[in-house]
Each structure stands twice: as C-alpha cells, then as structure tokens.
Design an enzyme around this catalytic site. Structure first.
Site, PDB file in Angstrom:
ATOM      1  N   LYS A  13       0.832  -1.214   0.000  1.00 53.96           N
ATOM      2  CA  LYS A  13       0.000   0.000   0.000  1.00 53.96           C
ATOM      3  C   LYS A  13       0.865   1.263   0.000  1.00 53.96           C
ATOM      4  O   LYS A  13       0.622   2.185  -0.763  1.00 53.96           O
ATOM      5  CB  LYS A  13      -0.902   0.055   1.241  1.00 53.96           C
ATOM      6  CG  LYS A  13      -1.805  -1.132   1.417  1.00 53.96           C
ATOM      7  CD  LYS A  13      -2.673  -1.003   2.656  1.00 53.96           C
ATOM      8  CE  LYS A  13      -1.937  -0.933   3.979  1.00 53.96           C
ATOM      9  NZ  LYS A  13      -1.247  -2.141   4.408  1.00 53.96           N
ATOM     10  N   ARG A  87      -8.849   0.737  10.183  1.00 55.95           N
ATOM     11  CA  ARG A  87      -8.264  -0.563  10.525  1.00 55.95           C
ATOM     12  C   ARG A  87      -9.279  -1.465  11.214  1.00 55.95           C
ATOM     13  O   ARG A  87      -8.990  -2.622  11.493  1.00 55.95           O
ATOM     14  CB  ARG A  87      -7.102  -0.389  11.500  1.00 55.95           C
ATOM     15  CG  ARG A  87      -5.750   0.048  10.969  1.00 55.95           C
ATOM     16  CD  ARG A  87      -5.065  -0.993  10.129  1.00 55.95           C
ATOM     17  NE  ARG A  87      -3.681  -1.259  10.409  1.00 55.95           N
ATOM     18  CZ  ARG A  87      -2.637  -0.586   9.945  1.00 55.95           C
ATOM     19  NH1 ARG A  87      -2.788   0.478   9.206  1.00 55.95           N
ATOM     20  NH2 ARG A  87      -1.421  -0.992  10.204  1.00 55.95           N
ATOM     21  N   ARG A 124      12.086  -6.009   4.054  1.00 56.80           N
ATOM     22  CA  ARG A 124      11.689  -4.603   3.959  1.00 56.80           C
ATOM     23  C   ARG A 124      12.603  -3.692   4.795  1.00 56.80           C
ATOM     24  O   ARG A 124      12.941  -4.008   5.927  1.00 56.80           O
ATOM     25  CB  ARG A 124      10.245  -4.458   4.444  1.00 56.80           C
ATOM     26  CG  ARG A 124       9.730  -3.043   4.362  1.00 56.80           C
ATOM     27  CD  ARG A 124       8.244  -2.984   4.229  1.00 56.80           C
ATOM     28  NE  ARG A 124       7.551  -3.209   5.493  1.00 56.80           N
ATOM     29  CZ  ARG A 124       6.239  -3.043   5.633  1.00 56.80           C
ATOM     30  NH1 ARG A 124       5.496  -2.710   4.588  1.00 56.80           N
ATOM     31  NH2 ARG A 124       5.660  -3.255   6.790  1.00 56.80           N
ATOM     32  N   ARG A 158      11.907  -1.597  10.281  1.00 57.94           N
ATOM     33  CA  ARG A 158      10.960  -1.124  11.287  1.00 57.94           C
ATOM     34  C   ARG A 158      10.914  -2.135  12.432  1.00 57.94           C
ATOM     35  O   ARG A 158      10.887  -3.343  12.187  1.00 57.94           O
ATOM     36  CB  ARG A 158       9.559  -1.040  10.661  1.00 57.94           C
ATOM     37  CG  ARG A 158       9.300   0.260   9.954  1.00 57.94           C
ATOM     38  CD  ARG A 158       8.042   0.236   9.132  1.00 57.94           C
ATOM     39  NE  ARG A 158       6.868  -0.326   9.802  1.00 57.94           N
ATOM     40  CZ  ARG A 158       5.644  -0.321   9.275  1.00 57.94           C
ATOM     41  NH1 ARG A 158       5.430   0.204   8.077  1.00 57.94           N
ATOM     42  NH2 ARG A 158       4.622  -0.836   9.917  1.00 57.94           N
ATOM     43  N   ARG A 169       0.648  -8.755  13.640  1.00 56.51           N
ATOM     44  CA  ARG A 169       0.018  -7.763  12.754  1.00 56.51           C
ATOM     45  C   ARG A 169      -0.864  -8.443  11.696  1.00 56.51           C
ATOM     46  O   ARG A 169      -1.925  -7.922  11.340  1.00 56.51           O
ATOM     47  CB  ARG A 169       1.092  -6.888  12.100  1.00 56.51           C
ATOM     48  CG  ARG A 169       1.716  -5.916  13.117  1.00 56.51           C
ATOM     49  CD  ARG A 169       2.995  -5.305  12.608  1.00 56.51           C
ATOM     50  NE  ARG A 169       2.806  -4.492  11.443  1.00 56.51           N
ATOM     51  CZ  ARG A 169       3.724  -4.335  10.472  1.00 56.51           C
ATOM     52  NH1 ARG A 169       4.887  -4.963  10.545  1.00 56.51           N
ATOM     53  NH2 ARG A 169       3.459  -3.566   9.448  1.00 56.51           N
TER      54      ARG A 169
HETATM   55  P1  AMP Z   1       1.383   0.762   9.063  1.00 55.79           P
HETATM   56  O1  AMP Z   1       2.543   1.646   8.797  1.00 55.79           O
HETATM   57  O2  AMP Z   1       0.120   1.170   8.346  1.00 55.79           O
HETATM   58  O3  AMP Z   1       1.705  -0.707   8.879  1.00 55.79           O
HETATM   59  O4  AMP Z   1       1.046   0.944  10.623  1.00 55.79           O
HETATM   60  C1  AMP Z   1       1.983   0.618  11.616  1.00 55.79           C
HETATM   61  C2  AMP Z   1       1.290   0.508  12.959  1.00 55.79           C
HETATM   62  O5  AMP Z   1       0.700   1.778  13.297  1.00 55.79           O
HETATM   63  C3  AMP Z   1       0.160  -0.483  13.051  1.00 55.79           C
HETATM   64  O6  AMP Z   1       0.619  -1.819  13.257  1.00 55.79           O
HETATM   65  C4  AMP Z   1      -0.616   0.057  14.257  1.00 55.79           C
HETATM   66  O7  AMP Z   1       0.061  -0.234  15.474  1.00 55.79           O
HETATM   67  C5  AMP Z   1      -0.505   1.564  14.043  1.00 55.79           C
HETATM   68  N1  AMP Z   1      -1.631   2.075  13.220  1.00 55.79           N
HETATM   69  C6  AMP Z   1      -1.570   2.629  11.976  1.00 55.79           C
HETATM   70  N2  AMP Z   1      -2.788   2.962  11.539  1.00 55.79           N
HETATM   71  C7  AMP Z   1      -3.654   2.603  12.531  1.00 55.79           C
HETATM   72  C8  AMP Z   1      -5.072   2.657  12.686  1.00 55.79           C
HETATM   73  N3  AMP Z   1      -5.856   3.136  11.712  1.00 55.79           N
HETATM   74  N4  AMP Z   1      -5.601   2.210  13.847  1.00 55.79           N
HETATM   75  C9  AMP Z   1      -4.841   1.734  14.832  1.00 55.79           C
HETATM   76  N5  AMP Z   1      -3.495   1.619  14.756  1.00 55.79           N
HETATM   77  C10 AMP Z   1      -2.904   2.054  13.614  1.00 55.79           C
END
Ligand code: AMP
Length: 219
Positions: A13, A87, A124, A158, A169
């Site tokens: 994404k 989410r 990654r 990360r 996740r």
């Molecule tokens: P991402 O970079 O989108 O993979 O997000 C990394 C982490 O940020 C996720 O595993 C969650 O811990 C947190 N996070 C990002 N977006 C959300 C969301 N909409 N709701 C809750 N936690 C979020």
C-alpha cells in the site's frame, strides 16, 4: 474525496501510494507514517503509540481520530489516498460520521497471500527520515544504503517488522481489518486487486480503479 487503500501489512500500500502521489498528484495520507513521526518527535500521542505499535497491535481509535482530523484538514478539494485507516469497523463508521466532509469514494484491497507477505516484510527496509519503503532484493535503493528520495543513509528495519510482531500484525489484520472490506462491499464500493504482481502492473490496475471509483462518486 477519499480512496481507502487497504490490505495486510506488506501488501504494498505504502509503495503504491507513494508512486501515485509522485506520478499522478494524489495526496497520500498514512496513519502509520503520522504515528511514527509522533514517536520520533516524542509527542504525547507518540508516547501512547510507541509501545502499542512495537507489539504490532492497534493504537486506540480516539488517538487515530485526532491524527486523521489533523492530516485531512484542508484536503477537501483533493483526492486523498488513505493508507492504514480504517483498521476496524468502528474506524470505518467514524470516517463516515465524524469526518463526513471527506466523503469516501471506495476502498481498494491489495490482495497478497500470507507466505508472500511474510517474505516481503522480511526484506523490507524504510528510510528513517522520510519513510520511503524499500525491499532489500525486490526494490533496493538506486545507491546501496542511501534513500533515493531524501539522500538519508538511515535505511532501517521497522521494529514491528520483526518476525514475531509480523505474525501479530497479520492476525490483527484478519480479525479487525477484514470486516472493513465487508463494510464497503455492502455499499458496492469495494474493489480487490491482485497485489502479488510486479509494482508496475499493480500500479496500472490501481490507477485505473481509483479513476473509476472517483468518477462514479463524482456523478
Ligand atoms: P502501518 O505503517 O500502516 O503498517 O502501521 C503501523 C502501525 O501503526 C500499526 O501496526 C498500528 O500499530 C498503528 N496504526 C496505523 N494505523 C492505525 C489505525 N488506523 N488504527 C490503529 N493503529 C494504527
């Protein structure tokens, strides 16, 4: 107008939203990127989010709503690619009610199977400065160890990409985020794209799907 980009961690994404922003002028809003910036700056939101994100779990909905209100402010006339939100079902409902001035044209799921996701995430790396994502073998930076976009030499893994966190996740995605697809499916605005193809093939398909959804919404 918002296009929700959804898909499991590692589905691509962020990479695709960056490409669409660079080439086609869409605005990318990533809640994960926004949270990482808060952590880096040590804000109160960052302090709440840090431990939760490190475990691969979801940050509370009220925190995300505040972030989104800030990130979306002033974007009413643009097409926003929303990466990482909603989410869960409550967030999808919140977007529709509290943030109704940013109408959702539809949701696009990048579909990639679990084994593929795990192998993508294991390679990654991201730029610690500007968050540009890379893959050690599939999408390396042009010059080894240097970010193509901002020139930083801080290309790192990360913390939540460690294998045990990735499993959490992916489970969180299956349990909490998949129902979001049903929410948009029921409205007839959910599209699925095969995300297992090359970056360029996915990009073309995604761009056409975004144009279709935006046109239908505008009519
Ligand atoms: P991402 O970079 O989108 O993979 O997000 C990394 C982490 O940020 C996720 O595993 C969650 O811990 C947190 N996070 C990002 N977006 C959300 C969301 N909409 N709701 C809750 N936690 C979020």
């Amino acid at each position: 107008m918002i296009i929700v980009l959804t898909g499991a961690p590692g589905a691509g994404k962020g990479t695709q939203a960056d490409l669409l922003a660079q080439r086609d002028g869409y605005l990318k809003v990533s809640t994960g990127d926004a949270l990482r910036k808060h952590i880096k700056s040590g804000t109160p939101i960052g302090k709440i989010a840090d431990g939760i994100m490190a475990k691969g779990q979801l940050v509370p909905d009220d925190v995300l709503l505040k972030i989104l209100e800030t990130e979306l402010a002033g974007t009413e006339s643009q097409v926003v690619l929303l990466d990482g939100y909603p989410r869960n079902l409550a967030q999808a409902q919140e977007l529709e009610k509290t943030l109704a001035r940013y109408p959702v044209a539809g949701a696009i799921q990048l579909d990639v199977d679990r084994d593929d996701l795990i192998s993508r995430i294991s390679g990654r790396i991201v730029c610690a400065q500007c968050q540009t994502p890379y893959h050690a073998t599939m999408n390396p930076p042009k010059k080894s160890g240097v970010c193509d976009k901002c020139g930083s030499t801080q290309l790192v893994r990360r913390p939540d990409d460690a294998p045990d966190k990735v499993a959490t996740r992916l489970d969180v995605y299956d349990k909490n985020t998949k129902p979001v697809l049903d929410f948009y499916r029921a409205k007839g605005v959910c599209k699925t794209i095969d995300g297992a193809r090359s970056t360029e093939e996915v990009y073309k398909d995604l761009k056409a799907t975004i144009q279709d959804l935006s046109r239908s919404r505008a009519q």
